[in-house]
Design an enzyme around this catalytic site. Sequence first.
Site, PDB file in Angstrom:
ATOM      1  N   CYS A   1      30.785  52.773  47.521  1.00 32.83           N
ATOM      2  CA  CYS A   1      29.552  52.284  46.909  1.00 32.83           C
ATOM      3  C   CYS A   1      28.574  51.915  48.028  1.00 32.83           C
ATOM      4  O   CYS A   1      28.960  51.318  49.032  1.00 32.83           O
ATOM      5  CB  CYS A   1      29.835  51.075  46.026  1.00 32.83           C
TER       6      CYS A   1
ATOM      7  N   CYS B   1      33.614  39.908  50.326  1.00 35.03           N
ATOM      8  CA  CYS B   1      34.755  40.766  50.616  1.00 35.03           C
ATOM      9  C   CYS B   1      34.404  41.876  51.599  1.00 35.03           C
ATOM     10  O   CYS B   1      33.388  42.555  51.467  1.00 35.03           O
ATOM     11  CB  CYS B   1      35.272  41.379  49.312  1.00 35.03           C
TER      12      CYS B   1
END
Length: 411
Positions: free
Chosen positions: A149, A379
């Site tokens: 992504c 993250c």
Amino acid sequence: MSTEVVATSAVSDAQQQSPSAPTQQKSVEKVNLLGMSRPQMEKFFEDMGEKKFRAGQVMKWMHQFFVTDFAEMTNISGKLREKLEKIAEIKAPEVVHKNYSKDGTRKWVFRVGEGAGSLVETVLIPAEHRSGLRRTLCISSQVGCALDCSFCSTGKQGFQRDLNQAEIIGQLWMANYSYMEDVPVLERERSVTNVVMMGMGEPLLNYDAVLNSMRTMLDDFAYGMSKRRVTLSTSGVVPKIDQMVKDIDVALAISLHAPNDELRNELVPINKKYPLEQLIAACQRYIAKDGNESSRKHVTIEYVMLDGVNDHPEHAQQMIKLLKNLPSKINLIPFNPFPHAPYGRSSRNRIISFQKTLSDAGFVCTIRQTRGDDIDAACGQLVGQVADRTRRAEQWKKKVAAKNEILRSQG
């Protein structure tokens, strides 16, 4: 054949292959019980010639009292404890970095293989809730991620491998244990209240290990978590969402990030394979299960706010149209920039305006509070600083630098 017999046989075979070597037993790899669900552990004990109720006993010691030494399991016979010591172990992944934020956020980096690239992250976020203090643990399911992504730091590191069950549950084990290290064994309590499979990787592309790990989270002999407090987040692997309908009842979250296919194809490339119409239909099928006890009453929609990209008023209107027939709660996430990221975080005013449009249309819409900025708690941030096996991050930085150079040359 029992596990002990298999282990002994493996040693004998190795000795026969090297007759000139001294008669010295080679070490045999032990079975990591941390990676077994209850059915798997019951079979393990039955294969040893033991009663399957031993599985529940050992699971309680492991997951509720955080004991790793079989000698401390006092309701198990000494003979069985000796047998377990020879063939089994209880071993969480190695912690190579941990940091606790001033706001209570905790972060761990685990080594799950050889080399600097074999690292994953886990983040625990505390928050006050009407039911008391909530501690939510964000768990990783893969080393890196294959989906790439465009706004995700983890995706820029490439994909190395899936995590196994011990490596997934080990993250939950360690987060709980971090509050219990100095507490006497029989006074220890589970501290993590919620789990989200929302860390590094796409959970539904590591389906079996993630499924069995979530079953352990729900198991009363292990963590005994409510199915409403275990959430799986996916970018939209439609066939596996449908498989989950048959296999488990947990909360579902969708990493949406765009309200139309054209933009989502750019931000979340898996949309090219499973476009929004298919994804929304799969979500509707998932929450169609009857029963008041089901956790499938709604889907959580995650939407990272990217400045000038997906935060315009027309995007909010497209969201309203897209989700009108899907019971859902929307979570707007301020973007966490990473080095050389081509995006910026939407302004606070823009995020609030976006939220108001959705709320006025009848949606429950919240803005995620940014936590742990002082420890790179988003993250992939910290791991990305030390590991990149595929050189994807380096290629990405060159691409962004080239784009910026073109913009500068154009004035």
